[in-house]
Design a protein around this motif. Structure first.
Motif, mmCIF file in Angstrom:
data_model
loop_
_atom_site.group_PDB
_atom_site.id
_atom_site.type_symbol
_atom_site.label_atom_id
_atom_site.label_comp_id
_atom_site.label_asym_id
_atom_site.label_seq_id
_atom_site.Cartn_x
_atom_site.Cartn_y
_atom_site.Cartn_z
ATOM 1 N N GLY A 11 122.589 29.588 23.532
ATOM 2 C CA GLY A 11 122.699 29.979 22.024
ATOM 3 C C GLY A 11 122.673 31.448 21.760
ATOM 4 O O GLY A 11 121.895 31.904 22.685
ATOM 5 N N ALA A 12 122.845 32.010 20.826
ATOM 6 C CA ALA A 12 122.685 33.370 20.490
ATOM 7 C C ALA A 12 120.917 33.665 20.337
ATOM 8 O O ALA A 12 120.162 32.681 19.987
ATOM 9 C CB ALA A 12 123.311 33.564 19.138
ATOM 10 N N ARG A 13 120.659 34.887 20.258
ATOM 11 C CA ARG A 13 119.293 35.238 19.907
ATOM 12 C C ARG A 13 118.790 34.730 18.544
ATOM 13 O O ARG A 13 119.704 34.585 17.640
ATOM 14 C CB ARG A 13 119.273 36.675 19.915
ATOM 15 N N ALA A 14 117.638 33.915 18.719
ATOM 16 C CA ALA A 14 117.100 33.770 17.450
ATOM 17 C C ALA A 14 117.548 32.213 16.894
ATOM 18 O O ALA A 14 117.344 31.543 16.249
ATOM 19 C CB ALA A 14 116.959 34.509 16.413
ATOM 20 N N ALA A 15 118.486 31.453 17.912
ATOM 21 C CA ALA A 15 118.839 30.280 17.590
ATOM 22 C C ALA A 15 117.665 29.253 17.660
ATOM 23 O O ALA A 15 117.984 27.980 17.259
ATOM 24 C CB ALA A 15 120.165 29.907 18.705
ATOM 25 N N GLY A 55 120.335 34.706 25.528
ATOM 26 C CA GLY A 55 121.836 34.395 24.617
ATOM 27 C C GLY A 55 123.100 34.966 25.536
ATOM 28 O O GLY A 55 124.162 34.435 25.069
ATOM 29 N N GLY A 56 123.011 35.724 26.258
ATOM 30 C CA GLY A 56 124.069 36.132 27.030
ATOM 31 C C GLY A 56 124.440 35.376 28.554
ATOM 32 O O GLY A 56 125.211 35.642 29.413
ATOM 33 N N MET A 57 123.673 34.469 28.673
ATOM 34 C CA MET A 57 123.632 33.888 30.074
ATOM 35 C C MET A 57 125.198 33.204 30.143
ATOM 36 O O MET A 57 125.759 33.159 31.216
ATOM 37 C CB MET A 57 122.837 32.628 29.954
ATOM 38 N N VAL A 58 125.934 32.767 29.265
ATOM 39 C CA VAL A 58 127.116 32.415 29.317
ATOM 40 C C VAL A 58 128.315 33.332 29.290
ATOM 41 O O VAL A 58 129.257 33.120 29.596
ATOM 42 C CB VAL A 58 127.399 31.659 27.845
ATOM 43 N N LEU A 59 127.917 34.511 29.455
ATOM 44 C CA LEU A 59 128.953 35.511 29.398
ATOM 45 C C LEU A 59 129.602 35.469 30.835
ATOM 46 O O LEU A 59 130.779 35.720 31.190
ATOM 47 C CB LEU A 59 128.461 36.951 29.398
ATOM 48 N N ARG A 64 130.809 35.613 21.174
ATOM 49 C CA ARG A 64 130.267 34.449 22.091
ATOM 50 C C ARG A 64 130.529 33.010 21.941
ATOM 51 O O ARG A 64 130.377 32.050 22.696
ATOM 52 C CB ARG A 64 129.141 34.885 22.501
ATOM 53 N N GLU A 65 130.839 32.748 20.581
ATOM 54 C CA GLU A 65 131.115 31.304 20.032
ATOM 55 C C GLU A 65 131.797 30.383 20.896
ATOM 56 O O GLU A 65 131.144 29.482 21.213
ATOM 57 C CB GLU A 65 131.722 31.389 18.533
ATOM 58 N N ASN A 66 133.079 30.959 21.437
ATOM 59 C CA ASN A 66 133.887 29.850 22.309
ATOM 60 C C ASN A 66 133.111 29.933 23.695
ATOM 61 O O ASN A 66 133.365 28.872 24.209
ATOM 62 C CB ASN A 66 135.091 30.494 22.309
ATOM 63 N N LEU A 67 132.394 30.793 24.159
ATOM 64 C CA LEU A 67 131.678 30.737 25.594
ATOM 65 C C LEU A 67 130.591 29.753 25.391
ATOM 66 O O LEU A 67 130.267 28.978 26.282
ATOM 67 C CB LEU A 67 131.057 32.090 25.925
#
Length: 172
Positions: A9-13, A79-83, A139-142
């Motif tokens: 998830g995003a930062r602060a999720a 947060g960027g692991m899914v990139l 990033r939502e779709n990722l």
């Protein structure tokens, strides 16, 4: 059942907060990939980004993911692991992935309430609300493609934990 559980998830999720609570509830160890990198390199995320750029950070992040993954652990990812498609595929193939979903406004409010500039460098240089909205949209779709389950992370952490435990029980 001992499985690997990944929080994305995003930062602060709430990946670290919920991840720790879930690990406690399951009697699993917990690891946060950002903290793991800090502990093993003595460099903050910001330090790595300054010295190696985002590409170097993402490489280290992927290495950390593979290093900490083992059965019976809860892993909070950056947060960027899914990139990285490779990371998304790795997590889906090696465990259960929870996406902690929350609106950009909620995430921005959390970041403003609990700033941690040393740990979370800006990605765009824009005001936090704009940055969170932009990054989340990108990033939502990722996050969704990586996830086996989507949790509503805009509610209290205890409620998110209940959601996760119920889904794991159904999955067993």
């Amino acid at each position: 059942m001992t499985q690997t559980i990944f929080m994305v998830g995003a930062r602060a999720a709430g990946k670290t907060t919920i991840g720790q609570a879930l690990a406690n509830a399951l009697s699993y160890p917990f690891v946060d990939t950002d903290l793991y990198m800090l502990e093993t390199t003595n460099l903050t995320v910001a330090d790595v980004v300054v010295t190696e750029g985002w590409e170097g950070f993402r490489r280290r992040e992927s290495e950390a993911l593979r290093t900490v993954t083992k059965p019976g652990i809860v892993v909070a990812t950056g947060g960027g692991m899914v990139l990285s498609e490779e990371n998304r595929d790795f997590m889906r193939a090696n465990g259960t992935v929870f996406y902690l979903s929350a609106p950009a406004e909620v995430l921005a409010a959390r970041l403003e309430a609990y700033p941690d500039a040393g740990q979370r460098p800006t990605l765009t240089g824009r005001p936090i609300v704009e940055e969170v909205s932009e990054v989340l949209a990108a990033r939502e779709n990722l996050y969704r493609s990586a996830a086996h389950h989507v949790l509503d992370a805009s509610v209290a952490p205890e409620a998110v934990l209940v959601q996760a435990l119920e889904l794991l029980k159904k999955q067993a």
